[in-house]
Design a protein around this motif. Structure first.
Motif, PDB file in Angstrom:
ATOM      1  N   SER A 137      38.454  28.302  47.524  1.00 19.76           N
ATOM      2  CA  SER A 137      37.165  28.898  47.872  1.00 19.76           C
ATOM      3  C   SER A 137      37.456  30.051  48.810  1.00 19.76           C
ATOM      4  N   GLU A 138      36.637  31.073  48.742  1.00 17.45           N
ATOM      5  CA  GLU A 138      36.871  32.262  49.559  1.00 17.45           C
ATOM      6  C   GLU A 138      36.959  31.897  51.037  1.00 17.45           C
ATOM      7  N   LEU A 150      37.438  40.101  56.216  1.00 17.80           N
ATOM      8  CA  LEU A 150      38.667  39.632  55.597  1.00 17.80           C
ATOM      9  C   LEU A 150      38.354  38.768  54.381  1.00 17.80           C
ATOM     10  N   THR A 151      39.046  39.027  53.273  1.00 16.23           N
ATOM     11  CA  THR A 151      38.923  38.212  52.072  1.00 16.23           C
ATOM     12  C   THR A 151      40.318  37.793  51.622  1.00 16.23           C
ATOM     13  N   MET A 152      40.378  36.939  50.616  1.00 11.66           N
ATOM     14  CA  MET A 152      41.671  36.532  50.066  1.00 11.66           C
ATOM     15  C   MET A 152      42.447  37.719  49.505  1.00 11.66           C
ATOM     16  N   ARG A 153      41.745  38.768  49.116  1.00 17.35           N
ATOM     17  CA  ARG A 153      42.395  39.957  48.571  1.00 17.35           C
ATOM     18  C   ARG A 153      43.164  40.740  49.631  1.00 17.35           C
ATOM     19  N   ASP A 154      42.841  40.508  50.901  1.00 17.25           N
ATOM     20  CA  ASP A 154      43.479  41.257  51.984  1.00 17.25           C
ATOM     21  C   ASP A 154      44.761  40.592  52.477  1.00 17.25           C
ATOM     22  N   LEU A 155      45.079  39.423  51.924  1.00 18.15           N
ATOM     23  CA  LEU A 155      46.222  38.654  52.401  1.00 18.15           C
ATOM     24  C   LEU A 155      47.437  38.853  51.492  1.00 18.15           C
ATOM     25  N   PRO A 156      48.619  38.504  51.971  1.00 18.56           N
ATOM     26  CA  PRO A 156      49.780  38.490  51.077  1.00 18.56           C
ATOM     27  C   PRO A 156      49.557  37.495  49.937  1.00 18.56           C
ATOM     28  N   THR A 157      50.410  37.540  48.948  1.00 20.19           N
ATOM     29  CA  THR A 157      50.259  36.701  47.761  1.00 20.19           C
ATOM     30  C   THR A 157      50.154  35.224  48.132  1.00 20.19           C
ATOM     31  N   PRO A 158      49.016  34.564  47.817  1.00 18.67           N
ATOM     32  CA  PRO A 158      48.890  33.144  48.129  1.00 18.67           C
ATOM     33  C   PRO A 158      49.420  32.234  47.028  1.00 18.67           C
ATOM     34  N   VAL A 159      49.276  32.670  45.767  1.00 22.99           N
ATOM     35  CA  VAL A 159      49.625  31.825  44.618  1.00 22.99           C
ATOM     36  C   VAL A 159      50.298  32.682  43.551  1.00 22.99           C
ATOM     37  N   ARG A 200      45.124  43.176  44.857  1.00 21.66           N
ATOM     38  CA  ARG A 200      44.649  43.489  46.199  1.00 21.66           C
ATOM     39  C   ARG A 200      43.322  44.255  46.163  1.00 21.66           C
ATOM     40  N   SER A 201      42.652  44.229  45.014  1.00 24.12           N
ATOM     41  CA  SER A 201      41.403  44.972  44.855  1.00 24.12           C
ATOM     42  C   SER A 201      40.201  44.113  45.228  1.00 24.12           C
ATOM     43  N   ASN A 202      39.286  44.697  46.009  1.00 25.79           N
ATOM     44  CA  ASN A 202      38.029  44.028  46.344  1.00 25.79           C
ATOM     45  C   ASN A 202      36.885  44.479  45.450  1.00 25.79           C
ATOM     46  N   ALA A 203      37.208  45.243  44.413  1.00 25.03           N
ATOM     47  CA  ALA A 203      36.178  45.670  43.464  1.00 25.03           C
ATOM     48  C   ALA A 203      35.698  44.476  42.650  1.00 25.03           C
ATOM     49  N   ALA A 204      34.486  44.573  42.130  1.00 25.95           N
ATOM     50  CA  ALA A 204      33.959  43.517  41.268  1.00 25.95           C
ATOM     51  C   ALA A 204      34.689  43.527  39.932  1.00 25.95           C
ATOM     52  N   ILE A 205      35.017  42.355  39.424  1.00 26.76           N
ATOM     53  CA  ILE A 205      35.673  42.254  38.122  1.00 26.76           C
ATOM     54  C   ILE A 205      34.629  42.489  37.034  1.00 26.76           C
ATOM     55  N   PRO A 206      34.836  43.454  36.149  1.00 25.57           N
ATOM     56  CA  PRO A 206      33.807  43.754  35.141  1.00 25.57           C
ATOM     57  C   PRO A 206      33.720  42.681  34.062  1.00 25.57           C
ATOM     58  N   THR A 207      32.557  42.580  33.460  1.00 26.37           N
ATOM     59  CA  THR A 207      32.375  41.698  32.314  1.00 26.37           C
ATOM     60  C   THR A 207      32.934  42.375  31.069  1.00 26.37           C
ATOM     61  N   LEU A 208      33.042  41.613  29.981  1.00 27.42           N
ATOM     62  CA  LEU A 208      33.517  42.180  28.735  1.00 27.42           C
ATOM     63  C   LEU A 208      32.638  43.324  28.256  1.00 27.42           C
ATOM     64  N   ALA A 209      31.338  43.226  28.516  1.00 27.89           N
ATOM     65  CA  ALA A 209      30.422  44.272  28.077  1.00 27.89           C
ATOM     66  C   ALA A 209      30.586  45.560  28.870  1.00 27.89           C
ATOM     67  N   ILE A 223      56.753  35.869  32.777  1.00 27.97           N
ATOM     68  CA  ILE A 223      55.757  36.769  33.357  1.00 27.97           C
ATOM     69  C   ILE A 223      55.363  36.159  34.698  1.00 27.97           C
ATOM     70  N   ILE A 224      55.775  36.810  35.755  1.00 32.47           N
ATOM     71  CA  ILE A 224      55.526  36.318  37.116  1.00 32.47           C
ATOM     72  C   ILE A 224      54.345  37.103  37.669  1.00 32.47           C
ATOM     73  N   ARG A 225      53.241  36.412  37.994  1.00 36.53           N
ATOM     74  CA  ARG A 225      52.031  37.144  38.364  1.00 36.53           C
ATOM     75  C   ARG A 225      51.326  36.535  39.568  1.00 36.53           C
ATOM     76  N   ASP A 226      50.761  37.397  40.367  1.00 37.11           N
ATOM     77  CA  ASP A 226      49.880  37.014  41.461  1.00 37.11           C
ATOM     78  C   ASP A 226      48.598  36.471  40.835  1.00 37.11           C
ATOM     79  N   ALA A 227      48.181  35.266  41.212  1.00 39.70           N
ATOM     80  CA  ALA A 227      47.017  34.630  40.588  1.00 39.70           C
ATOM     81  C   ALA A 227      45.736  35.423  40.782  1.00 39.70           C
ATOM     82  N   ARG A 228      45.718  36.327  41.768  1.00 34.93           N
ATOM     83  CA  ARG A 228      44.522  37.128  42.011  1.00 34.93           C
ATOM     84  C   ARG A 228      44.386  38.287  41.030  1.00 34.93           C
TER      85      ARG A 228
END
Length: 400
Positions: A225-226, A234-243, A268-277, A297-302
């Protein structure tokens, strides 16, 4: 019908399964974005889809294929397949050698993910393929039409390995357990986290049957949870890689067989994630391909990502393992590995698995059972829990 992960099992392309799985999905409006700050706490919505808890907000489906037929030769499918074959894939995708730890780390921090070649030896890949085929066989036996769906957004012809496991993870399978500590990925993980003290918490991945014509909505794997910041700065996006999630494709990823898409730099983006549309076309083509089977494929979960249409005749499977940073913990951390499995791991794997291993002689509820329907998984879980003594059941529930 099409072949399984090792080319032996006919599955997929069932035209009786409607696009998006639910006839009434299009009557449920999508949210303004695909952001999901509630993470694991997201309630089941109006449409009760088969999906992982952190993705219960993705209920809208893919509006572009709402009138298509799930057939290999459907004209719309053919047109999309041709377009993907010509244009799909991240331009200039750099695939690094496992030994180039410094370069892999730099790309990861820049883009939020990195592709690593030859992460698995031939024997390891073949073992993983056999395990994948066995799990697919169990899912297909329970859902021969491929209609139930699962993973992010509950789309048909797609499943989550961990999400369909009654134990919620795949640690019980040696084919998955071998992935926890590899000489090709452990040094890179240690470098990214700048410490060997990270922990493993998840074991699953996903698969897309041929005929998975829908795009999944872009999303983050928000297994938290945020964070609460009273000052709102401060949000989770502002932190180093958590997962970090590490996925291992069991077949070569091509433009048409459902490669994962990832939007570089969005970890690290705080922009809104767009919908498919609303998303631009380039995001639909931002896929990690071509990439050989046995890569990682090694990826940051965010990082914004999703599944893409599998318009081939082969199953696209990507088993995976998930890790938490040394400083991070969440409710996703549960005891889901047996002591017997733990005792067979390397010393490093044992250490980073210490928070998920059960006591010696303690049963892992749901271990070894995969089923596509949540109601059935919950029934099995409750049945096995009830078979324990009251004291053991209470202790188990307190620790999971």
């Amino acid at each position: 019908m099409a072949l399984g992960a090792s080319g032996t099992m006919p599955v997929g392309w069932n035209e009786a399964v409607p696009p998006n799985g639910f006839h009434n999905r299009d009557r449920h409006k999508a949210s303004e974005s695909n952001d999901n700050p509630l993470g694991l706490a997201t309630p089941v919505g109006d449409v009760d889809i088969e999906t992982t808890p952190e993705h219960r907000n993705l209920v809208a489906g893919d509006p572009r294929c709402a009138t298509w037929t799930r057939r290999y030769d459907d004209p719309n499918v053919v047109a999309l397949r041709d377009r993907l074959a010509e244009r799909n894939g991240i331009a200039g995708l750099e695939v690094v050698d496992p030994g180039d730890v410094e370069r892999a780390t730099a790309i990861f921090h820049r883009d939020g993910f990195v592709a690593v070649a030859d992460a698995l030896q031939t024997e390891q890949l073949e073992q993983l393929r056999r395990g994948v085929d066995e799990v697919i066989a169990a899912l297909v036996a329970a859902d021969p039409e491929g209609a139930v769906g699962g993973g992010a957004g509950g789309l048909p012809h797609r499943y989550s390995f961990g999400g369909t496991s009654v134990s919620r993870h795949m640690f019980h399978r040696p084919e998955w357990a071998q992935l926890i500590d590899l000489p090709t990925t452990t040094p890179i993980l240690t470098s990214i986290f700048a410490s060997p003290d990270y922990i493993v918490y998840g074991c699953g991945g996903d698969l897309a049957l041929p005929g998975a014509i829908e795009y999944q909505g872009l999303h983050s794997d928000t297994v938290w949870s945020e964070i609460h910041d009273p000052q709102g700065g401060l949000t989770m996006r502002d932190l180093p890689t958590p997962v970090i999630a590490v996925n291992f494709p069991t077949i070569d990823l091509t433009p048409i067989n459902g490669p994962i898409r990832i939007i570089p730099g969005t970890h690290r983006s705080n922009a809104a994630i767009p919908t498919l549309a609303d998303e631009p076309e380039w995001m639909r083509l931002s896929t990690v391909c071509p990439l050989q089977a046995g890569s990682a494929i090694i990826r940051d979960a965010r990082c914004w990502h999703s599944g893409t249409p599998n318009l081939s005749r082969d199953v696209r499977a990507m088993p995976g393992v998930e890790y938490m940073a040394p400083w991070f913990r969440s409710e996703a951390l549960i005891r889901s590995m047996s002591y017997d499995t733990w005792s067979k791991l390397s010393p490093h794997a044992q250490r980073i698995s210490r928070y998920i291993v059960c006591d010696k002689g303690e049963a892992v509820i749901g271990e070894g059972i995969n089923h596509p329907r949540r109601v059935e998984r919950e029934r099995i879980h409750a049945q096995q829990l009830a078979a324990l003594s009251p004291q053991a059941a209470t202790a188990y529930q307190r620790r999971t």
